[in-house]
Design a protein around this motif. Structure first.
Motif: not given
Lengths: 158, 115, 98
Positions: B35-40, B87-95, B97-99, C27-31
């Motif tokens: 998910v981190y890479q998809r942000m790019h 905001a999404i990146a921070r939410a992923v990190r708080v949740s 999930e590790e890259p 896979p995740t809801s963030f996606d």
């Protein structure tokens, strides 16, 4: 008071540009709504130096061309990685920011996210660092160079 | 005459390149690893794609009210795009999930890149 | 010129389709949030280009609004994920976790 005046002026200019109707009544109503919105914003307490950073907004045009060039360059870099996903070597790096105001720090983080290939994941106001996720070594290391930091600090003025 | 033709051509080229950029961005959203890479990938759609397409429309805009609106759309996309991504990146990190592929743990990752 | 607009519209349609695939399989809801945010950006461009294609640039007003609503929607969804409510109550209960 000064902030309310600036905000009203900005909103009124925006209204004038978008409206397209210029009769006496409508011009007055437009001004009143701009003033009303500014007063509500002031009552909400968002019209401080952080909510309306005039110093940064006024100097923004100076870096626009440089920013567009950076964005185009890194766009090309990310497209190359997308065509060959195996070449992605994601990295997390922590970038030091020299900005003194919160608005400057936010601008720096936004510029980092704006250039594809780097996304600011977390901003630490106390330590003045931005945690950045870079798509490849190249992007992550490019972010560590003080180039962008200097430009954004230049936006803040003194 | 020739100047207006030239401006039209610049607009067309810009629109076509912008379309390519948007497709590549969406492709990145589909192909990249986590998910981190998809942000790019989203970053390309928000900056390169949107910027080039809006610039192309700007070149062929019939009058100034349209120009103002195009510039405003570009400004809003440039302001809100990175903020939403962050905001999404921070939410992923708080949740939690590790890259992928980042070998260092959370604490080490924060220190790792410092010179 | 019309042809170029049509090509751009088709390209934006393809891109939106790719993003919808990601939103479906993500896979995740963030996606999914990310994909929906991207679809929103693409929709803004689609509306703008369609306005030119149809010769009705008033569509740009709609694109402007869509850009703003897209941003607010993304933030609202993320807030709902984190606090389970869109009201103010969650903020005071667990607001200072890092």
């Amino acid at each position: 008071m000064r902030q309310i005046a600036i905000s009203t002026a900005l909103l009124y200019v925006l209204w004038l540009l978008l409206s397209g109707h210029y009769t006496g009544l409508l011009l007055t109503l437009g001004f009143l709504s701009a003033l009303g919105a500014s007063l509500i914003a002031a009552r909400m307490g968002v019209l401080d130096e952080e909510g309306l950073p005039m110093a940064i907004l006024l100097r923004l045009p100076k870096v626009t061309l440089w920013l567009i060039w950076e964005i185009l360059k890194s766009n090309w870099g990310v497209v190359k990685v997308i065509l060959n996903p195996q070449s992605a070597k994601p990295q997390m790096v922590s970038v030091k920011a020299s900005q003194k105001t919160v608005a400057g720090l936010v601008t720096h983080a936004n510029f980092i996210t704006l250039t594809p290939g780097t996304v600011s994941v977390d901003v630490d106001e106390k330590k003045n660092t931005i945690l950045v996720h870079g798509l490849t070594d190249e992007f992550a290391q490019g972010c560590l160079e003080p180039d962008m930091d200097k430009k954004v600090s230049g936006l803040e003025g003194k | 005459m020739s100047v207006s033709v030239l401006i039209d051509i610049i607009g067309m080229v810009s629109l076509c390149v912008g379309s390519l950029a948007v497709i590549f961005g969406a492709l990145g959203l589909l192909r990249l690893g986590d998910v981190y890479q998809r942000m790019h990938g989203t970053g390309i759609v928000d900056t390169g794609g949107a910027g080039l397409i809006l610039f192309g429309l700007l070149m062929v805009s019939p009058d100034w009210t349209v120009t103002v609106r195009l510039i405003l759309i570009g400004f809003i996309l440039v302001m809100t795009g990175p903020t939403a991504t962050h905001a999404i990146a921070r939410a992923v990190r708080v949740s939690g999930e590790e890259p992928d592929n980042v070998k260092t743990g959370r604490k080490k990752a924060a220190k790792g890149g410092r010179k | 010129m019309e042809t170029v607009f049509a090509i751009t519209l088709i390209a934006l349609g393809i891109a939106a389709t790719l993003a919808i695939i990601r939103a479906t399989i993500g896979p995740t809801s963030f996606d999914r949030v990310l994909a929906v945010n991207t679809i929103g950006s693409i929709a803004v461009l689609l509306i703008a280009v369609y306005g030119f294609f149809d010769g009705r640039p008033e569509f740009l007003d709609i694109a402007l609004l869509y850009a703003l609503i897209n941003f607010i929607g993304t933030i609202a969804i993320l807030k709902f994920f984190r606090f389970g409510t869109l009201g103010d109550h969650g903020l005071h209960e667990e607001g200072d976790e890092q």
